[in-house]
Design a protein around this motif. Sequence first.
Motif, PDB file in Angstrom:
ATOM      1  N   CYS A  26     -45.640  37.448 -13.262  1.00 56.88           N
ATOM      2  CA  CYS A  26     -44.931  37.968 -14.282  1.00 56.88           C
ATOM      3  C   CYS A  26     -43.504  37.072 -14.643  1.00 56.88           C
ATOM      4  CB  CYS A  26     -44.880  39.489 -13.585  1.00 56.88           C
ATOM      5  SG  CYS A  26     -46.295  40.179 -13.737  1.00 56.88           S
ATOM      6  N   PHE A  28     -42.318  35.595 -17.601  1.00 56.49           N
ATOM      7  CA  PHE A  28     -41.747  35.996 -18.853  1.00 56.49           C
ATOM      8  C   PHE A  28     -40.314  35.034 -19.320  1.00 56.49           C
ATOM      9  CE2 PHE A  28     -44.081  39.946 -17.800  1.00 56.49           C
ATOM     10  CZ  PHE A  28     -44.966  39.940 -18.841  1.00 56.49           C
ATOM     11  N   THR A  29     -39.643  35.703 -20.077  1.00 55.74           N
ATOM     12  CA  THR A  29     -38.527  35.041 -20.548  1.00 55.74           C
ATOM     13  C   THR A  29     -37.135  35.399 -19.766  1.00 55.74           C
ATOM     14  OG1 THR A  29     -39.265  34.914 -22.815  1.00 55.74           O
ATOM     15  CG2 THR A  29     -36.592  34.597 -22.368  1.00 55.74           C
ATOM     16  N   GLU A  85     -40.366  40.925 -21.155  1.00 56.47           N
ATOM     17  CA  GLU A  85     -40.883  40.752 -22.665  1.00 56.47           C
ATOM     18  C   GLU A  85     -39.678  41.056 -23.583  1.00 56.47           C
ATOM     19  OE1 GLU A  85     -45.558  41.807 -22.943  1.00 56.47           O
ATOM     20  OE2 GLU A  85     -44.480  43.111 -21.815  1.00 56.47           O
ATOM     21  N   ILE A 124     -48.730  46.747 -19.123  1.00 55.11           N
ATOM     22  CA  ILE A 124     -48.307  45.270 -19.360  1.00 55.11           C
ATOM     23  C   ILE A 124     -49.328  44.376 -19.972  1.00 55.11           C
ATOM     24  CG2 ILE A 124     -47.679  43.163 -18.200  1.00 55.11           C
ATOM     25  CD1 ILE A 124     -45.627  45.395 -18.003  1.00 55.11           C
ATOM     26  N   SER A 125     -49.154  43.920 -21.244  1.00 52.27           N
ATOM     27  CA  SER A 125     -50.036  43.225 -22.245  1.00 52.27           C
ATOM     28  C   SER A 125     -50.268  41.743 -21.428  1.00 52.27           C
ATOM     29  CB  SER A 125     -49.640  43.107 -23.479  1.00 52.27           C
ATOM     30  OG  SER A 125     -48.221  42.630 -23.824  1.00 52.27           O
ATOM     31  N   ASP A 126     -49.534  41.390 -20.897  1.00 50.06           N
ATOM     32  CA  ASP A 126     -49.689  39.704 -20.580  1.00 50.06           C
ATOM     33  C   ASP A 126     -50.598  39.779 -19.511  1.00 50.06           C
ATOM     34  OD1 ASP A 126     -48.410  36.886 -20.777  1.00 50.06           O
ATOM     35  OD2 ASP A 126     -48.590  37.415 -18.308  1.00 50.06           O
ATOM     36  N   THR A 127     -51.760  38.761 -19.639  1.00 50.41           N
ATOM     37  CA  THR A 127     -52.776  38.902 -18.704  1.00 50.41           C
ATOM     38  C   THR A 127     -52.285  38.416 -17.496  1.00 50.41           C
ATOM     39  OG1 THR A 127     -54.375  38.504 -20.885  1.00 50.41           O
ATOM     40  CG2 THR A 127     -55.230  38.086 -18.597  1.00 50.41           C
ATOM     41  N   CYS A 129     -49.741  38.296 -15.917  1.00 51.26           N
ATOM     42  CA  CYS A 129     -48.985  39.243 -15.087  1.00 51.26           C
ATOM     43  C   CYS A 129     -49.577  40.728 -14.623  1.00 51.26           C
ATOM     44  CB  CYS A 129     -47.691  39.737 -16.198  1.00 51.26           C
ATOM     45  SG  CYS A 129     -46.560  40.777 -15.403  1.00 51.26           S
TER      46      CYS A 129
END
Length: 254
Positions: A26, A28-29, A85, A124-127, A129
């Motif tokens: 997880c 992300f930015t 995100e 959470i949409s990111d696979t 994560c």
Amino acid sequence: MSHAATLLLAAIAISTSVQSASAAGCMFTAQGEGRVADVIDVRTLRLSDGNEIRLAGIEPIADSSKSTNDLSALIAGRDVTLHGESDMPDRYGRQPAFVFADPAAPSLQAQLLAQGAAVASGTISDTACATELAAAESSARRLKRGIWAQTNVIKNAESPGDILADVGRFGLVEGRVLSVRQAGTVTYVNFGRRWTQDFAVTISRRMMTAFEAAGITLKSLERRHIRVRGWIERRGGPRIEALGVGQIEVVGDN
């Protein structure tokens, strides 16, 4: 149902440890950094600059006082980095983020899940994560850590009265789907014949694109054993609104 859709729906049942989850996890930015001044509850921190951080991707369940203590033990007084995100504040002014005290270690969220101090939100949409959070929760459930030492964390869909006792709380419910019906702009995943009394999951039309993108046909859930997570409401019978594909997982075949 496609093979990809089955994998997506079953993600939260992955029986691996936190350490074996995706290396990306997880991340992300980067959104900033700070020092933890206070732990408000199991999903909220206050930094020394006064900024409040909402731990994304997890939710408390049942009595969270011990979970808050677990969080304090992990993070109080430490320097942290924030990733996410979006840094758009929620309606309470909190910045949602994944929090890291050690860049070489899993996120704070994954550590709390592995201790059984919270559950994954499924939003959470990111696979990568979602997989990391799933693995952490699955490990705690398998080892009966924290909340998973209790026997009633996952409610039975055939016991609407038991589910209604947790109205206003985040919960997990499991059972076999009887029917999937659309009424206006809402699709109902029904677990009983008494629509005004039995448990159901509601999915609005605006969410259909996400389910279709995942290759999931809601009608294919009929007669399947599923687990759903979300905020429990009372609309006649108990309801959970699915705001993310990850809130629904298949745990048994036809």
